[in-house]
Scaffold this motif. Structure first.
Motif, PDB file in Angstrom:
ATOM      1  N   LEU A  16     -84.271   0.815 118.994  1.00  0.00           N
ATOM      2  CA  LEU A  16     -84.112  -0.385 119.803  1.00  0.00           C
ATOM      3  C   LEU A  16     -84.009  -0.071 121.293  1.00  0.00           C
ATOM      4  N   ASP A  78     -75.192  -9.797 115.593  1.00  0.00           N
ATOM      5  CA  ASP A  78     -76.061  -9.482 114.455  1.00  0.00           C
ATOM      6  C   ASP A  78     -76.958  -8.270 114.709  1.00  0.00           C
ATOM      7  N   THR A  80     -79.215  -7.904 117.073  1.00  0.00           N
ATOM      8  CA  THR A  80     -80.466  -8.234 117.761  1.00  0.00           C
ATOM      9  C   THR A  80     -80.224  -8.337 119.258  1.00  0.00           C
ATOM     10  N   ARG A  81     -81.310  -8.372 119.990  1.00  0.00           N
ATOM     11  CA  ARG A  81     -81.247  -8.586 121.434  1.00  0.00           C
ATOM     12  C   ARG A  81     -82.260  -9.660 121.819  1.00  0.00           C
ATOM     13  N   THR A  82     -81.968 -10.341 122.908  1.00  0.00           N
ATOM     14  CA  THR A  82     -82.860 -11.390 123.394  1.00  0.00           C
ATOM     15  C   THR A  82     -82.979 -11.291 124.909  1.00  0.00           C
ATOM     16  N   ARG A 104     -87.605 -11.341 121.696  1.00  0.00           N
ATOM     17  CA  ARG A 104     -86.530 -11.096 120.732  1.00  0.00           C
ATOM     18  C   ARG A 104     -86.765  -9.753 120.050  1.00  0.00           C
ATOM     19  N   TYR A 105     -85.702  -9.006 119.884  1.00  0.00           N
ATOM     20  CA  TYR A 105     -85.746  -7.674 119.290  1.00  0.00           C
ATOM     21  C   TYR A 105     -84.878  -7.699 118.031  1.00  0.00           C
ATOM     22  N   VAL A 106     -85.502  -7.512 116.876  1.00  0.00           N
ATOM     23  CA  VAL A 106     -84.786  -7.611 115.604  1.00  0.00           C
ATOM     24  C   VAL A 106     -84.906  -6.287 114.857  1.00  0.00           C
ATOM     25  N   ASP A 108     -85.247  -3.610 112.093  1.00  0.00           N
ATOM     26  CA  ASP A 108     -85.830  -3.797 110.767  1.00  0.00           C
ATOM     27  C   ASP A 108     -86.109  -2.426 110.154  1.00  0.00           C
ATOM     28  N   VAL A 112     -88.425  -1.998 114.718  1.00  0.00           N
ATOM     29  CA  VAL A 112     -87.940  -3.233 115.331  1.00  0.00           C
ATOM     30  C   VAL A 112     -89.033  -4.288 115.269  1.00  0.00           C
ATOM     31  N   ARG A 113     -88.674  -5.491 114.811  1.00  0.00           N
ATOM     32  CA  ARG A 113     -89.581  -6.632 114.945  1.00  0.00           C
ATOM     33  C   ARG A 113     -89.477  -7.127 116.380  1.00  0.00           C
TER      34      ARG A 113
END
Length: 253
Positions: A16, A78, A80-82, A104-106, A108, A112-113
């Motif tokens: 991330l 959670d 994630t980052r935005t 948005r960084y999710v 996974d 990362v999505r």
């Protein structure tokens, strides 16, 4: 954001922090994003959102510039980052008058999505709306997706953005050359000689062979080292709610 908002998503096998750095640092961001030639942060005071200037060279002697304001939520409960932004351009030749969006960084698994959603108001009245609907918005979506895949190749395979662009241009040139030779019949006699006694029979099949060659040049998937917009999702797999963060930013004008 409205129904016409652009959405692009890819999955990048990188941690991330590495992805955040490649997308949030202007010097690194402008290397992979086809939509921008220059991105520079502007001075800011304590507690103020980050302002920036962006420029896109559309012709050798024509650069369209604008300004924007961004804010990022680096840590969320959670994981994630935005990052959100608003932007505008006063340049009369810029079809994008103003707009807003988010990244948005999710996390996974081992990657990362990375996804974005953004929308904008076109300039030039009714003609601008029509031009945007039928051409420019499609081009912006393609450029964003192509850039995301270029970023993925950089972080996953170590292929620099400049080398990825060279791969893409070389592949387009080869495909165009193949199609040009097929359509004009250039080299036909030399190829037929390779069939020896079967050359007369192959001459009758030549139109079918040309169609097959042209179809391959047009529809063969890009090489794994070549950026391709088709590798990105252009619509969310599930319903995605845009973050409220862009609405809290002031208009940069």
């Amino acid at each position: 954001m409205g129904d016409t908002a652009l959405y692009i998503e890819t999955r990048i096998r990188a941690d991330l922090d590495t992805l955040w750095s490649a997308t949030q640092e202007p010097a690194r961001h402008q290397r992979w994003d086809l939509r921008f030639t220059e991105i520079d942060y502007l001075p800011r005071g304590d507690g103020e959102p980050q302002r920036f200037r962006y420029a896109t060279r559309v012709l050798p002697f024509l650069t369209v510039a604008g300004t924007g304001v961004s804010a990022g939520e680096k840590e969320r409960p959670d994981g994630t980052r935005t990052s959100a932004l608003r932007f505008s351009s006063p340049h009369p030749l810029s079809l994008l008058a103003e707009g807003s969006g988010y990244w948005r960084y999710v996390p996974d698994g081992d990657g990362v999505r990375f996804l974005t959603g953004y929308d904008y108001r076109p300039r030039w009245g009714r003609p601008g709306v029509c031009l945007d609907r039928w051409l420019f918005r499609r081009l912006m979506g393609w450029a964003t997706a192509w850039s995301f895949d270029r970023l993925r190749l950089w972080l996953e395979r170590g292929i620099s953005p400049a080398r990825a662009l060279a791969h893409w241009l070389a592949e387009i040139a080869v495909r165009a050359l193949v199609i040009g030779c097929a359509v004009t019949g250039l080299g036909m006699e030399a190829l037929l000689r390779l069939f020896g006694p079967l050359a007369p029979a192959m001459a009758y099949l030549w139109p079918l062979l040309l169609l097959w060659v042209v179809a391959l040049a047009l529809f063969l998937p890009p090489l794994p080292t070549t950026p391709a917009a088709r590798r990105c999702l252009r619509a969310p797999a599930t319903r995605v709610r845009a973050p409220r963060l862009p609405r809290t930013l002031e208009n940069p004008r």
